[in-house]
Design a protein around this motif. Structure first.
Motif, PDB file in Angstrom:
ATOM      1  N   MET A 104       0.844  -1.193   0.000  1.00 32.29           N
ATOM      2  CA  MET A 104       0.000   0.000   0.000  1.00 32.29           C
ATOM      3  C   MET A 104       0.887   1.254   0.000  1.00 32.29           C
ATOM      4  SD  MET A 104      -3.114  -1.284   0.146  1.00 32.29           S
ATOM      5  CE  MET A 104      -4.222  -0.045   0.814  1.00 32.29           C
ATOM      6  N   PRO A 105       0.335   2.390  -0.462  1.00 37.03           N
ATOM      7  CA  PRO A 105       1.142   3.620  -0.474  1.00 37.03           C
ATOM      8  C   PRO A 105       1.730   3.983   0.887  1.00 37.03           C
ATOM      9  CG  PRO A 105      -0.829   3.914  -1.805  1.00 37.03           C
ATOM     10  CD  PRO A 105      -0.980   2.583  -1.127  1.00 37.03           C
ATOM     11  N   ASP A 106       0.995   3.715   1.966  1.00 40.18           N
ATOM     12  CA  ASP A 106       1.501   4.057   3.297  1.00 40.18           C
ATOM     13  C   ASP A 106       2.708   3.223   3.700  1.00 40.18           C
ATOM     14  OD1 ASP A 106      -0.484   5.917   3.488  1.00 40.18           O
ATOM     15  OD2 ASP A 106      -1.773   4.757   4.836  1.00 40.18           O
ATOM     16  N   ASP A 107       2.957   2.121   2.977  1.00 38.16           N
ATOM     17  CA  ASP A 107       4.118   1.284   3.275  1.00 38.16           C
ATOM     18  C   ASP A 107       5.420   1.883   2.764  1.00 38.16           C
ATOM     19  OD1 ASP A 107       2.582  -0.772   4.457  1.00 38.16           O
ATOM     20  OD2 ASP A 107       2.151  -1.652   2.492  1.00 38.16           O
ATOM     21  N   ASP A 128      -3.862  -5.278  -8.014  1.00 36.78           N
ATOM     22  CA  ASP A 128      -3.956  -4.230  -6.997  1.00 36.78           C
ATOM     23  C   ASP A 128      -4.121  -4.883  -5.629  1.00 36.78           C
ATOM     24  OD1 ASP A 128      -3.716  -2.086  -8.747  1.00 36.78           O
ATOM     25  OD2 ASP A 128      -5.853  -2.102  -9.227  1.00 36.78           O
ATOM     26  N   PRO A 129      -3.695  -4.204  -4.560  1.00 31.54           N
ATOM     27  CA  PRO A 129      -3.251  -2.806  -4.539  1.00 31.54           C
ATOM     28  C   PRO A 129      -1.796  -2.561  -4.951  1.00 31.54           C
ATOM     29  CG  PRO A 129      -3.266  -3.680  -2.322  1.00 31.54           C
ATOM     30  CD  PRO A 129      -3.850  -4.758  -3.185  1.00 31.54           C
ATOM     31  N   CYS A 130      -0.966  -3.601  -5.083  1.00 35.91           N
ATOM     32  CA  CYS A 130       0.457  -3.332  -5.321  1.00 35.91           C
ATOM     33  C   CYS A 130       0.692  -2.610  -6.641  1.00 35.91           C
ATOM     34  CB  CYS A 130       1.275  -4.611  -5.241  1.00 35.91           C
ATOM     35  SG  CYS A 130       0.902  -5.859  -6.496  1.00 35.91           S
ATOM     36  N   THR A 133       0.050   0.971  -6.279  1.00 36.52           N
ATOM     37  CA  THR A 133       1.060   1.582  -5.409  1.00 36.52           C
ATOM     38  C   THR A 133       2.345   1.870  -6.179  1.00 36.52           C
ATOM     39  OG1 THR A 133       0.132   0.475  -3.464  1.00 36.52           O
ATOM     40  CG2 THR A 133       2.392   1.259  -3.291  1.00 36.52           C
ATOM     41  N   ALA A 136       1.740   4.774  -8.436  1.00 36.27           N
ATOM     42  CA  ALA A 136       1.773   6.037  -7.695  1.00 36.27           C
ATOM     43  C   ALA A 136       3.205   6.448  -7.356  1.00 36.27           C
ATOM     44  CB  ALA A 136       0.949   5.913  -6.420  1.00 36.27           C
ATOM     45  N   LEU A 137       4.057   5.458  -7.046  1.00 38.58           N
ATOM     46  CA  LEU A 137       5.460   5.750  -6.756  1.00 38.58           C
ATOM     47  C   LEU A 137       6.143   6.375  -7.973  1.00 38.58           C
ATOM     48  CD1 LEU A 137       8.004   5.260  -4.851  1.00 38.58           C
ATOM     49  CD2 LEU A 137       8.316   3.132  -6.140  1.00 38.58           C
TER      50      LEU A 137
END
Length: 305
Positions: A104-107, A128-130, A133, A136-137
């Motif tokens: 997840m993005p918070d990771d 998803d979610p990877c 994520t 987004a990175l």
């Protein structure tokens, strides 16, 4: 350092009527290859606290790859069960709710200033979610960092081809370098020849589209005349990890030439491209000469590298 963001897993390979667990994953293989070639390298992917997670970490540590950005989790490691039918490998994935799948993005914390380039790809871009994520990175950092993407398309893993083509249509324009095999290009643009497909990708934004073809060697489609480099002749044990090692060789060459930057790639010359393709081919030739994804260490490379 070059940060490799994407999947690691355990391949369960048939051996003597049972299965032998081997650490693998396209982006993982590239990270290890870069580390073995002596390039400062980091890896970003969730690592399970299960015994397979420890097996994944050992080769990274041996290659000097930093895992400081890898979140640790109690979720299980992805398993890829390999079966051979007439010599052809088929895969069954045990991935639902796995350590990597649930990235997840918070990771992902802030990237340190030491990160100078980003490599991503493989099956980590698909579910998803990877997948979202990693997308987004790249979106957050591509304006500052040079990005290389190798989708390494595995049709059997893609349950929604239209959604994945849409993701690639967003991701590839954010990359400076895209690596595709002829099979990848055919899957992405089935109505076009490989050359036409590569040029369509180039027109969307990347500065270099690298096309690999095994024994046919590699070529770079870019703003100038196409640059080609032959494959290095060797006795082939298998081709596992060849493309992943090629990616590492390309990135290592660009780094050693001092052009692994947005400005450096934008001003790249044919000679510099040829040097990168050549190092990629030389590194891949060592990998294919021995079983499994076992990239070369720097001392195993030809003197020309």
């Amino acid at each position: 350092m070059i940060l490799c963001a994407g999947e690691s897993l355990i391949d369960m390979v048939p051996q003597d009527g049972a299965f032998r667990p081997l650490a693998g994953g396209a982006v993982y293989n590239t990270a290890i290859a870069l580390g073995r070639l002596g390039q400062p390298t980091g890896y970003l992917w969730p690592i399970s606290r299960d015994p397979f997670g420890e097996q994944i970490l050992r080769p990274l540590a041996e290659a000097g790859v930093s895992t400081d950005l890898c979140p640790r989790t109690d979720r299980l490691t992805t398993l890829a069960l390999v079966t051979l039918t007439n010599g052809e490998a088929r895969y069954s994935f045990y991935d639902e709710g796995s350590a990597g799948r649930m990235l997840m993005p918070d990771d992902i914390g802030p990237l340190p200033d030491s990160v100078r380039a980003l490599f991503a790809g493989g099956i980590s871009l698909v579910p998803d979610p990877c997948g979202a994520t990693i997308e987004a990175l790249i979106k957050a950092h591509h304006a500052r960092l040079p990005v290389m993407i190798d989708p390494n398309i595995r049709p059997f893993f893609i349950t929604d081809p239209d959604a994945y083509r849409a993701r690639l249509s967003r991701l590839l324009p954010m990359a400076d370098i895209v690596k595709m095999s002829a099979d990848d290009l055919e899957w992405l643009h089935p109505d076009l020849s490989a050359e036409e497909a590569a040029r369509r990708i180039l027109a969307s934004g990347p500065l270099l589209v690298l096309q690999t073809g095994g024994e046919a060697g590699a070529k770079a489609i870019w703003a100038g005349e196409t640059v080609s480099a032959p494959a290095v002749r060797t006795t082939v044990a298998d081709t596992i990890g060849a493309g992943d090692t090629f990616n590492a060789g390309v990135l290592a060459s660009l780094d050693r030439q001092g052009i692994l930057s947005k400005a450096g790639i934008a001003a790249i010359t044919p000679a510099q491209i040829h040097a990168a393709l050549t190092l990629g081919a030389e590194a891949a030739s060592v990998t294919v000469s021995r079983p499994g994804a076992n990239p070369p260490w720097a001392h195993e490379m030809p003197q020309s590298a």
